[in-house]
Design an enzyme around this catalytic site. Structure first.
Site, PDB file in Angstrom:
ATOM      1  N   HIS A   1       9.941 -12.817   5.323  1.00 42.92           N
ATOM      2  CA  HIS A   1       9.924 -11.442   5.820  1.00 42.92           C
ATOM      3  C   HIS A   1      10.985 -11.242   6.903  1.00 42.92           C
ATOM      4  CE1 HIS A   1       6.214  -9.699   4.003  1.00 42.92           C
ATOM      5  NE2 HIS A   1       5.860 -10.971   3.908  1.00 42.92           N
TER       6      HIS A   1
ATOM      7  N   CYS B   1       9.457 -10.916  -0.179  1.00 38.39           N
ATOM      8  CA  CYS B   1       8.165 -11.578  -0.374  1.00 38.39           C
ATOM      9  C   CYS B   1       7.563 -11.195  -1.730  1.00 38.39           C
ATOM     10  CB  CYS B   1       7.219 -11.258   0.788  1.00 38.39           C
ATOM     11  SG  CYS B   1       5.777 -12.359   0.838  1.00 38.39           S
TER      12      CYS B   1
ATOM     13  N   GLU C   1      12.086  -8.517   8.004  1.00 33.42           N
ATOM     14  CA  GLU C   1      11.712  -7.363   8.834  1.00 33.42           C
ATOM     15  C   GLU C   1      10.756  -7.740   9.966  1.00 33.42           C
ATOM     16  OE1 GLU C   1       8.081  -7.699   6.404  1.00 33.42           O
ATOM     17  OE2 GLU C   1      10.222  -8.067   6.056  1.00 33.42           O
TER      18      GLU C   1
END
Length: 263
Positions: A229, A123, A231
């Protein structure tokens, strides 16, 4: 199944080389909120024995010390890069700026490039890396690239998603093995002009670059750069896991090279 077996064999061989070793990786920021903590958890889901070194808060002159015996760098998400770095000072009012963070991450990149340390840019990290190499950004996607694609969802708790299409001629495609992926929408800035040494590897339907790579496959340091993202995706998300595996594999290879050089 074939991919899983290959990765399993790789990690078995790796653990034989470094049976009790901890893999030190520097993160630009992994403290301050639950979302920041997710980056470390994400990579540990692939390689549990990671020491996540937080850079945020370190004096700029002390940043080189963070890389003593560290073998990877993760540029995490966060506030906006100051548009003065890419010649759009007039758009500062559209941004949430952390000037210290900007200086910190440019210094982290200086060191990573000097040492050829593998980088995972996520990002904001993807945006900073592009600007560091000479590219520019859209300070605000809705203002500069209005479209029907929702790049930033109002409901940050559950999030929303959009489709990203992957160039079949890219190395990114070779890592993931798919030509499209559903990703989360948590950003309002994005790549405008790619740095001259880079090429796009994934796009959203409105043409926004969602991932990029070196034009020269042999260029160093190795990096993975994605706009979304990984994660924050579900733990069982195959694409997120493949990205983490690819990065960790490169970090371990880099560590082995350094290990061999000390013999």
């Amino acid at each position: 199944m074939k991919h899983f077996l290959i990765m399993l064999l790789f990690f078995i061989a790796t653990f034989k080389l470094f049976p009790y070793d901890t893999l030190n990786i520097v993160f630009s920021r992994v403290i301050g909120s639950e979302n920041y903590k997710k980056y470390c958890t994400y990579l540990k889901s692939v390689y549990p024995n990671i020491n996540c070194i937080n850079a945020y808060g370190t004096a700029i002159e002390d940043v080189p010390k963070l890389f003593n015996n560290a073998f990877g760098l993760v540029l995490t998400g966060g506030p906006d890069l100051n548009p003065s770095y890419y010649g759009k000072e007039k758009d500062s009012s559209l941004c949430e700026i952390d000037s210290y963070r900007d200086s910190l991450e440019f210094k982290l990149l200086d060191i990573a490039f000097h040492k050829k340390i593998p980088i995972f840019a996520i990002c904001r990290g993807e945006q900073v890396l592009n600007v560091y190499l000479g590219g520019s950004l859209y300070p605000d996607i809705p203002t500069y690239l209005p479209s029907q694609v929702t790049h930033r969802c109002d409901n940050k708790q559950s999030g929303c998603f959009h489709v990203v299409y992957i160039d079949k001629n890219s190395r990114f495609y070779k890592w993931l093995g798919v030509d499209s992926v559903l990703v989360n929408s948590f950003h309002h800035q994005g790549v405008d002009r790619l740095a001259s040494e880079l090429q796009p590897s994934a796009f959203s339907t409105d043409g926004l670059v969602e991932a990029y790579e070196w034009k020269d496959a042999n260029k160093e340091p190795f990096f993975i750069a994605v706009q979304w993202h990984p994660e924050r995706m579900a733990p069982e998300n195959t694409i997120s896991r493949k990205l983490a595996e690819t990065f960790i594999k490169k970090v371990l290879e880099y560590k082995q090279i350094k290990f061999n050089q000390k013999k």
